[in-house]
Design a protein around this motif. Structure first.
Motif, PDB file in Angstrom:
ATOM      1  N   ALA A   5      67.205 -50.287 -46.732  1.00  0.00           N
ATOM      2  CA  ALA A   5      66.321 -50.456 -45.585  1.00  0.00           C
ATOM      3  C   ALA A   5      66.799 -49.562 -44.452  1.00  0.00           C
ATOM      4  N   ILE A   6      65.929 -49.371 -43.479  1.00  0.00           N
ATOM      5  CA  ILE A   6      66.319 -48.691 -42.250  1.00  0.00           C
ATOM      6  C   ILE A   6      66.208 -49.661 -41.085  1.00  0.00           C
ATOM      7  N   LYS A   7      66.938 -49.363 -40.036  1.00  0.00           N
ATOM      8  CA  LYS A   7      66.853 -50.129 -38.794  1.00  0.00           C
ATOM      9  C   LYS A   7      66.841 -49.151 -37.633  1.00  0.00           C
ATOM     10  N   THR A   8      65.918 -49.367 -36.706  1.00  0.00           N
ATOM     11  CA  THR A   8      65.863 -48.550 -35.500  1.00  0.00           C
ATOM     12  C   THR A   8      66.052 -49.460 -34.296  1.00  0.00           C
ATOM     13  N   GLY A  13      65.459 -44.431 -26.933  1.00  0.00           N
ATOM     14  CA  GLY A  13      64.445 -43.668 -27.651  1.00  0.00           C
ATOM     15  C   GLY A  13      63.076 -43.986 -27.088  1.00  0.00           C
ATOM     16  N   THR A  14      62.072 -43.325 -27.619  1.00  0.00           N
ATOM     17  CA  THR A  14      60.702 -43.547 -27.159  1.00  0.00           C
ATOM     18  C   THR A  14      59.895 -44.248 -28.245  1.00  0.00           C
ATOM     19  N   TRP A  15      58.819 -44.893 -27.820  1.00  0.00           N
ATOM     20  CA  TRP A  15      57.957 -45.571 -28.777  1.00  0.00           C
ATOM     21  C   TRP A  15      57.447 -44.594 -29.831  1.00  0.00           C
ATOM     22  N   SER A  16      57.061 -43.403 -29.427  1.00  0.00           N
ATOM     23  CA  SER A  16      56.526 -42.440 -30.390  1.00  0.00           C
ATOM     24  C   SER A  16      57.568 -42.065 -31.437  1.00  0.00           C
ATOM     25  N   PHE A  18      60.146 -44.043 -32.539  1.00  0.00           N
ATOM     26  CA  PHE A  18      60.302 -45.186 -33.451  1.00  0.00           C
ATOM     27  C   PHE A  18      59.099 -45.286 -34.393  1.00  0.00           C
ATOM     28  N   LEU A  19      57.905 -45.107 -33.847  1.00  0.00           N
ATOM     29  CA  LEU A  19      56.689 -45.208 -34.644  1.00  0.00           C
ATOM     30  C   LEU A  19      56.673 -44.158 -35.752  1.00  0.00           C
ATOM     31  N   ALA A  20      57.051 -42.943 -35.417  1.00  0.00           N
ATOM     32  CA  ALA A  20      57.051 -41.873 -36.419  1.00  0.00           C
ATOM     33  C   ALA A  20      58.037 -42.158 -37.538  1.00  0.00           C
ATOM     34  N   VAL A  21      59.206 -42.684 -37.202  1.00  0.00           N
ATOM     35  CA  VAL A  21      60.208 -42.992 -38.220  1.00  0.00           C
ATOM     36  C   VAL A  21      59.707 -44.096 -39.150  1.00  0.00           C
ATOM     37  N   MET A 259      70.157 -46.756 -37.602  1.00  0.00           N
ATOM     38  CA  MET A 259      70.195 -45.457 -36.940  1.00  0.00           C
ATOM     39  C   MET A 259      70.833 -45.562 -35.560  1.00  0.00           C
ATOM     40  N   ARG A 260      71.634 -44.586 -35.219  1.00  0.00           N
ATOM     41  CA  ARG A 260      72.275 -44.538 -33.913  1.00  0.00           C
ATOM     42  C   ARG A 260      71.566 -43.597 -32.952  1.00  0.00           C
ATOM     43  N   GLY A 261      70.529 -42.898 -33.436  1.00  0.00           N
ATOM     44  CA  GLY A 261      69.815 -41.933 -32.624  1.00  0.00           C
ATOM     45  C   GLY A 261      70.490 -40.569 -32.682  1.00  0.00           C
ATOM     46  N   PRO A 262      69.729 -39.504 -32.415  1.00  0.00           N
ATOM     47  CA  PRO A 262      68.296 -39.539 -32.106  1.00  0.00           C
ATOM     48  C   PRO A 262      67.475 -39.984 -33.314  1.00  0.00           C
ATOM     49  N   TYR A 263      66.309 -40.543 -33.031  1.00  0.00           N
ATOM     50  CA  TYR A 263      65.461 -41.110 -34.083  1.00  0.00           C
ATOM     51  C   TYR A 263      64.497 -40.023 -34.556  1.00  0.00           C
TER      52      TYR A 263
END
Length: 277
Positions: A5-8, A13-16, A18-21, A259-263
């Motif tokens: 799984a992934i976790k953000t 970060g920005t909503w855009s 997170f949404l893209a990931v 994820m630690r960013g950047p996303y």
């Protein structure tokens, strides 16, 4: 079979982003679920940076994805009355088409609690409240009416309708305290999540969980086990895959790459390829 799984964490970060990931992960079958976290301040510096609210994020992600299971690892019990949490969980299960897992924890991050005037309490108070809250949530999600008279919560003929789409909405409990957290896992959880420094540490914690299950006569195999691995943007995908394999060999069912960013979407496919072997 190993699961991933992934976790953000919705910080810095920005909503855009997170949404893209999440949308990209939804198209990669290696990842079976995606997770966020429930805080209001970032957990990594700068502490005054941006942080999105978890339930709003999940409601949007439930509409933006089609396949991934989703949830928050984990929601702080003290931030919301458990009846509110139960209703939100049932609603999210409907929005997602039955893909939601409810992650819960006792709460621990003092800076945001103090700033907002939300009483965190002593460790004993946190876990007493946590156990009461889990009992309330479980009853509301499963029973027509709930009556409860505890120290922290009181409910009278309380309703939570509609019920979740899933016959049993999974509850995940996060943490590794042997005396309180793992007892709560054994009693209430369908899923246990923790951050362990090594497979050896995780195995010792798992042995304690098995013991806690035996104490109440529960079969420990009923509980899904997950572990977090921190995923820096410059990490070697092959090394991450090897670390995940070591945790799977120790008995972990699901490895969550946090994820630690950047996303960035570009990070997903190299990791997925490494996990495929």
């Amino acid at each position: 079979m190993p699961s991933y799984a992934i976790k953000t964490p919705p910080q810095h970060g920005t909503w855009s982003e997170f949404l893209a990931v999440w949308r990209a992960a939804d198209e990669i079958d290696v990842f079976e679920s995606a997770w966020t976290m429930d805080h209001f301040y970032p957990l990594t510096p700068p502490m005054d940076g941006p942080h999105l609210e978890s339930w709003a994020v999940l409601a949007a992600m439930a509409q933006a994805t089609k396949r991934l299971r989703l949830g928050c690892m984990v929601n702080g019990m003290h931030y919301r009355h458990p009846a509110i949490t139960a209703n939100a969980a049932a609603t999210l299960d409907h929005i997602s088409g039955g893909r939601f897992t409810l992650g819960m924890g006792a709460g621990w991050f003092e800076p945001e609690s103090d700033a907002y005037g939300i009483k965190l309490g002593t460790l004993t108070e946190r876990f007493d409240r946590f156990d009461e809250g889990l009992e309330v949530i479980t009853s509301l999600l499963q029973n027509r009416t709930t009556n409860f008279a505890g120290r922290y919560y009181q409910l009278t003929d309380a309703l939570c309708e509609p019920k979740p789409l899933q016959k049993k909405l999974p509850i995940a409990v996060g943490g590794k305290g042997p005396n309180r957290t793992l007892r709560s896992v054994a009693r209430w959880a369908d899923h246990w999540d923790t951050v362990a420094t090594s497979p050896g540490e995780w195995q010792k914690l798992n042995e304690t969980l098995v013991q806690r299950c035996a104490e109440i006569g529960r079969t420990p195999d009923e509980i899904l086990r997950s572990a977090h691995l921190f995923w820096n943007f410059d990490a070697d995908p092959k090394q991450l895959a090897d670390e995940a394999a070591a945790f799977h060999a120790a008995g972990v069912d699901l490895v969550i790459f946090s994820m630690r960013g950047p996303y960035e979407v570009r990070l997903l496919e190299p990791l997925a390829n490494a996990l495929r072997g």
